[in-house]
Write an enzyme that holds these catalytic residues in place. Structure first.
Site, PDB file in Angstrom:
ATOM      1  N   GLU A  62      -5.931 -40.818   4.301  1.00 36.96           N
ATOM      2  CA  GLU A  62      -5.587 -39.287   3.733  1.00 36.96           C
ATOM      3  C   GLU A  62      -4.100 -39.089   3.850  1.00 36.96           C
ATOM      4  O   GLU A  62      -3.703 -38.553   2.958  1.00 36.96           O
ATOM      5  CB  GLU A  62      -6.274 -38.451   4.880  1.00 36.96           C
ATOM      6  CG  GLU A  62      -7.554 -38.090   4.751  1.00 36.96           C
ATOM      7  CD  GLU A  62      -8.583 -39.213   5.394  1.00 36.96           C
ATOM      8  OE1 GLU A  62      -8.101 -40.164   5.990  1.00 36.96           O
ATOM      9  OE2 GLU A  62      -9.722 -39.325   5.094  1.00 36.96           O
ATOM     10  N   HIS A 131     -16.232 -31.416  12.634  1.00 40.00           N
ATOM     11  CA  HIS A 131     -16.387 -31.344  11.191  1.00 40.00           C
ATOM     12  C   HIS A 131     -16.585 -29.716  10.751  1.00 40.00           C
ATOM     13  O   HIS A 131     -16.972 -29.458   9.831  1.00 40.00           O
ATOM     14  CB  HIS A 131     -17.678 -31.935  10.775  1.00 40.00           C
ATOM     15  CG  HIS A 131     -17.402 -33.424  10.235  1.00 40.00           C
ATOM     16  ND1 HIS A 131     -17.100 -34.444  11.148  1.00 40.00           N
ATOM     17  CD2 HIS A 131     -17.385 -33.967   9.002  1.00 40.00           C
ATOM     18  CE1 HIS A 131     -16.982 -35.628  10.418  1.00 40.00           C
ATOM     19  NE2 HIS A 131     -17.204 -35.317   9.268  1.00 40.00           N
TER      20      HIS A 131
HETATM   21  C1  LIG Z   1     -11.013 -39.497   8.198  1.00 38.10           C
HETATM   22  C2  LIG Z   1     -12.250 -39.155   7.696  1.00 38.10           C
HETATM   23  N1  LIG Z   1     -12.410 -39.095   6.163  1.00 38.10           N
HETATM   24  C3  LIG Z   1     -13.359 -38.666   5.557  1.00 38.10           C
HETATM   25  C4  LIG Z   1     -14.488 -38.788   6.264  1.00 38.10           C
HETATM   26  C5  LIG Z   1     -15.845 -38.513   5.272  1.00 38.10           C
HETATM   27  N2  LIG Z   1     -16.749 -39.609   5.463  1.00 38.10           N
HETATM   28  C6  LIG Z   1     -17.735 -39.661   6.363  1.00 38.10           C
HETATM   29  S1  LIG Z   1     -18.418 -41.266   6.458  1.00 38.10           S
HETATM   30  C7  LIG Z   1     -17.382 -41.816   5.290  1.00 38.10           C
HETATM   31  C8  LIG Z   1     -17.452 -43.283   4.948  1.00 38.10           C
HETATM   32  C9  LIG Z   1     -17.183 -44.190   5.757  1.00 38.10           C
HETATM   33  O1  LIG Z   1     -17.441 -45.594   5.183  1.00 38.10           O
HETATM   34  P1  LIG Z   1     -17.451 -46.560   6.423  1.00 38.10           P
HETATM   35  O2  LIG Z   1     -16.352 -46.522   7.039  1.00 38.10           O
HETATM   36  O3  LIG Z   1     -17.525 -48.030   5.609  1.00 38.10           O
HETATM   37  O4  LIG Z   1     -18.869 -46.556   7.088  1.00 38.10           O
HETATM   38  P2  LIG Z   1     -20.330 -46.627   6.902  1.00 38.10           P
HETATM   39  O5  LIG Z   1     -20.586 -45.062   6.509  1.00 38.10           O
HETATM   40  O6  LIG Z   1     -20.406 -47.381   5.412  1.00 38.10           O
HETATM   41  O7  LIG Z   1     -21.171 -46.918   7.866  1.00 38.10           O
HETATM   42  C10 LIG Z   1     -16.650 -40.860   4.788  1.00 38.10           C
HETATM   43  C11 LIG Z   1     -15.577 -41.056   3.699  1.00 38.10           C
HETATM   44  C12 LIG Z   1     -14.555 -38.580   7.639  1.00 38.10           C
HETATM   45  N3  LIG Z   1     -15.729 -38.607   8.155  1.00 38.10           N
HETATM   46  N4  LIG Z   1     -13.352 -38.838   8.259  1.00 38.10           N
END
Ligand SMILES: Cc1ncc(C[n+]2csc(CCOP(=O)(O)OP(=O)(O)O)c2C)c(N)n1
Ligand SMILES: Cc1ncc(C[n+]2csc(CCOP(=O)(O)OP(=O)(O)O)c2C)c(N)n1
Ligand SMILES: [Mg+2]
Ligand SMILES: [Mg+2]
Lengths: 330, 329, 329, 330
Positions: A62, A131
């Protein structure tokens, strides 16, 4: 597209599409804005039309991509950066407050930062404490930023272009509860200002000041009040920085009573600012203390009944309005 | 549960790992259903396909080790010993939930079991893991802290800062990267300029290697080796290559990967893989496996029934737990 | 100023580099004095000892390349062509300063020369550099963006995010790390678990190497090679090993390094090193060098005099430049 | 140490020293807290006495080490984390707002975060726009946090222990203008509460509400006003979250007029909250609109004359008080 009903989400999509088509300097950037379509599906399909360069997926960084957006704005582009939600914008606050908001001033007017930073805000979807923030008031505190919160389908459709064309950084809030709301666009439509408040419902007995996701609730409350013979004027701020003080004071000057509805927390929030401004500047004409309807002082909990109890609802707004109208010297 | 290296053959741990994965799978499938029935709300992130990772790592922990997870943590909570009833009640938002109903699916907590969430800001829990390990170090306790996170989190500044601090201060943290190749719809290759993840750890002089995260035995073996290093007071980074069979969350239309890719990965379903291996080795028979599924279903159904029957937190106590010390006014 | 590789021998660029460094040294020494006289206020961070870095890199730039610096940027501004008068006036806070007096020593700006500060949040300007380069890429311009930062900034999350974005998107950014071994009082070894800095860049698959930052010719040579890559659209990381001869800022009592260490580094004063080399090669004589000092002193004194005489921004216009478009109320 | 004059800086140092000596769980962590002695020299020499483990230098990683402090608090320690200045705390806001402030609630009361996060705040040292923020109001907005601002040498010396012993996250503000102020400690001294406001000077004509670095200015203004026959009561908030509403309302209830002095920006700041609270709850007893004296809506500029013009000064406070006292119905 005018004439038919469209959703707030579609209106935003259309506005982005138009801006991308009209101005080569405009590009959209953020997490999952391309293939995924945007968390709230606002940018869906735009990458197919404009390519992945101009509808640019970013990693989870971000601070990095908001800063890159600021840099791109310095470099002559007109970036529209999507930070998914205000909750994650905490990670980008250094860039927004220490760079976007200061560069014009620190450089003695040489640099400017024409960026739009879009983010979803608010509670109501049972997403729990991390959230569900409503931090419009924080951004509205900072000189150098413009802060807007379109609450209607028309504003979603037509404020965006004005924001993109603005020479200053614009923080743009979309309440999560609004994406599925519907409306008919004016025909012909066209860009609207991002500076002024609008009376969404006129009334003589009191003024309800609000913005964004709380507007539908306030309009519903005004309907209920009307049924009971109380005519509430509902003022939609639209611009949170600068505030349209003239419109606020004009309305309260007429009605002599005010309720401010803000989904954020109470203390040192935006409702506090409006309450203070009204009390300071309508002191001699106010007939009752200003009331604030805000979220309770609690991190927003997950279960529906607790989330609803923690955040402003129609019943609470109605009750606050009735109390303010009923109030008189002790 | 032993952290030693003895008794870690297929016969010793295979059946337990299989049972673990089946318990998670059954609970997750049921959650998907309950989401459809609007019993569970908010975001819901399923671990289906990734079970071998939590199973293999968590079997290596001692009771007083600490665990931190993402929002995709129901399985980890279950395998860490949080009762299914407390997890399911939390998913429902009931007062009997493991977070008193306030957290929901993304925020399962259990202080007694040192299960520190359920964290919904990507990367935000990594510094917490560093701090928990620092507290252990400063208090002379030989405990490990395991933090699970997705490969998407590695682009966050907080990942970088946490890795450096853990390595610089020689803290007992196991960084367990659940590399399921996507962060929502963003593939690893469109998120990281260098996709060889152990190279990232090298930038902090932290030992790191990659493991087949669909093979519970391999995960278990790797976690054992990693934790042996961690308990000596050095962080380790493990990349666990896995895949989620379902969409990111219940909101995700899953437009960014093709069905063929998903199907290919499903051929390596971690439960099937280990089940076949145990059958081939004659260590279990089909009836034994069926019994595991039956047990898991019973556990889950009991949890669902209990959650259904459980009370809501009354609105009157909504503002409790904002600060521990309340200031009377 | 040419970015090509022709004409880069000692005879071609040595005298110019020496002149550059002397100009910076003289200005900085004078600033220290002016701080004592309370003409310059706030924080003041001197570049004394590090001049070879800015000199060597900036001589490689084209007029339309972009430059971003930290708060230790007076020298960079001067060598990038910002007039000494505009710099000195800014230090004084006068209206004729290069930032209209509003920025002060930490915030020298010159939009026309694409000099983007003067940035006082450690690491905060790195993402800006990425964005400037992105704008060039998207608009099909072949310009380079050079961002200078201290080795202390590398522990910040913003460093990590910016490096990854630049490498992932193949952007023309030169990351010029001014490794002076300390971030305020914190040595590199107490800040980074891995002190071999090019290894950090490897985590982003970014080419990187280390240069003797006390040797202006070596810096010039390395910057030339790096920028050739950058102009092809690939970021490069350069570690420039240098040392600050003065305290971190005028507030710093400098308790964390011993005098012997500072003295050892002073033996490699970049101005002496290059001066001796040019003398030995017969490319300048002592009179020539003396003249460079005289010229620099004249430049600085003129700037000081102009700054003294310059007007203050009136209080009435204090709230200008908050937003470019002012909303009438 | 009581009896003699000591500085605010020394008082903080002494308080940290005592806490480190008294409680093994206490440790100090931050950028340059050891050899350098702390940016404002508060921790100077402590590493020699307590070792580098307990007076721990950190890399430049605000989010990382604040998060590590939160984690260490979860792990049974009592960290005192120094974030140099509020300006850099923007980089740690995610940790503070999304973790420290929420964990207790999200875990249903199981976890708690006994951390103290110290930071310098404010302008007045000609450090320009990125280094002169006053964001106390932002922190005071967030449920789950405690926010305090010791303004006197005694509070610097004796609030800290109470803050460290508090089970909740305490954000602790030290105004940069206070470090060299001097005072004599009470003898015997001892821990003082971190919840209540204090009347620093009684008066009957109006109430000046303030905190932190503005307190000395308000006391100077009160002196000037007294010379002109106006008796201002000066209320030092000390605790910014929760606010001591009772003390504010009691004082304004007596004086019927109020001026709030806040070095932060005006809109949606902490002064707005106090103005709103006073107007809402003393509505029928107030004799004049509340006035706010705040920084102007501008990033803080470098030159002394502009910085002074941008931030509250004694003359402006005096003028605002005179206006409020002189005010009556139109
Ligand atoms: C700082 C932040 N940015 C964006 C989000 C929205 N978001 C939630 S899960 C996610 C994907 C995360 O992917 P990863 O770390 O690979 O974990 P996975 O869901 O694949 O287990 C995003 C972008 C968030 N929760 N926190
Ligand atoms: C985010 C942030 N944290 C802390 C500071 C305070 N600070 C100013 S300079 C500095 C040291 C930076 O060291 P380095 O990056 O090596 O650059 P150098 O000063 O050595 O040139 C620190 C800690 C700051 N300005 N910004
Ligand atoms: Mg993933
Ligand atoms: Mg340095």
């Amino acid at each position: 597209m005018s004439g038919e009903e469209i959703s707030y989400r579609e209106a935003l999509h259309e506005a982005l599409r138009e801006a991308l088509a009209a101005d080569e300097r405009v590009f959209v950037m953020g997490e999952d804005v391309a293939d995924y379509g945007g968390t709230y599906a606002v940018t869906k399909g735009l990458h197919l039309e404009f390519g992945r360069d101009r509808v640019r997926n970013t990693p989870l960084s971000e601070s990095g991509f908001v800063g890159a957006g600021i840099g791109a704005a310095l470099g002559g582009m007109r970036p529209v950066v999507e930070v998914m939600t205000v909750n994650f914008s905490l990670l980008a606050l250094d860039q927004i407050v220490n760079n976007a908001a200061t560069l014009l001033h620190m450089s003695g007017g040489q640099l400017h930062v024409p960026i739009v930073i879009r983010m979803a805000t608010g509670a109501g979807r049972q997403l729990a404490a991390q959230h569900s923030h409503s931090l419009e008031g924080w951004y509205a505190h900072v000189p150098g930023l413009r802060v807007v919160a379109p609450a209607t389908v028309e504003d979603a459709r037509w404020m965006l272009r004005t924001a993109i064309d603005d020479p200053d950084p614009v923080i743009w809030f979309e309440h999560v509860g609004l994406y599925n709301t519907k409306g008919v666009l004016p025909d012909p439509g066209g860009p609207v200002d991002i500076d002024t408040a609008r009376v969404r419902r006129p009334g003589r007995d009191l003024t309800i000041v609000t913005w964004g996701g709380s507007l539908p609730k306030c309009l519903a409350a005004a309907d209920e009040l009307a049924a009971a013979g109380i005519e509430a004027e509902v003022l939609d701020l639209r611009s949170l920085r600068p505030l349209d003080d003239d419109a606020i004071l004009a309305s309260v000057g007429r009605t002599t009573r005010a309720v401010v509805v803000d989904e954020g927390w109470a203390r040192a929030g935006l409702a506090a600012e409006i309450s203070a401004t009204v009390a300071e500047r309508c002191f001699w004409s106010l007939d009752a203390p200003v009331a604030r309807v805000t979220s309770l002082d609690v991190p927003i909990p997950y279960p529906k009944h607790l989330e609803e109890a923690a955040t402003p609802q129609v019943a609470g707004i109605v009750a606050a309005c009735r109390a303010v109208v009923g109030e008189g010297p002790p | 549960m032993s952290a030693g290296l003895a008794g870690t053959g297929l016969a010793d741990v295979g059946p337990g790992l299989l049972a673990d994965m089946i318990r998670v799978r059954v609970m997750e499938e049921r959650c998907a259903q309950l989401y459809g029935e609007t019993k569970i709300r908010g975001f819901l992130h399923l671990y289906i396909g990734e079970e071998a990772v939590a199973a293999g790592v968590l079997r290596r922990l001692e009771p007083d080790d600490a665990v931190l997870c993402t929002y995709r943590e129901h399985g980890h909570a279950l395998l860490r010993g949080v009762p299914a009833t407390a997890i399911m009640a939390e998913m429902f938002g009931k007062a009997t939930g493991c977070s008193g109903g306030r957290g929901g699916s993304m925020h399962l907590f259990d202080a007694e079991r040192r299960f520190y969430g359920g964290n919904a800001i990507v990367g935000g829990h990594l510094p917490l893991a560093v701090g928990l390990a620092l507290a252990d170090r400063m208090q002379g306790r030989r405990r490990a802290t395991v933090v699970f996170f997705g490969e998407g989190a590695m682009a966050e500044g907080e990942f970088h800062e946490a890795m450096n601090l853990a390595a610089l201060w020689e803290l007992p943290v196991l960084f367990a990267c659940e590399n399921n190749l996507y962060a929502m719809g963003t593939s690893l290759a469109s998120s990281e300029s260098e996709t060889n993840l152990p190279l990232k750890a090298a930038a902090y002089e932290m030992p790191a290697w990659t493991v087949d995260g669909m093979d519970a035995m391999a995960v278990h073996e790797a976690a054992g080796r990693a934790l042996a290093v961690v308990r000596e007071g050095q962080p380790v980074f493990l990349e666990l290559r896995t895949y989620r069979f379902r969409a990111h969350s219940m909101f995700d239309p899953d437009l960014y990967r093709d069905k063929a890719e998903v199907d290919r990965w499903k051929e390596r379903d971690p439960i099937d893989l280990l089940g076949r291996r145990l059958l081939d080795a004659g260590l279990v028979d089909q009836a034994g496996i069926d019994a595991l599924w039956d047990d898991a279903r019973r556990e889950t159904e009991e949890a669902v029934a209990a959650a259904e029957a459980a009370p809501w937190e009354p609105v009157e106590t909504l503002t409790r737990h904002v600060t521990r010390r309340e200031v009377a006014r």
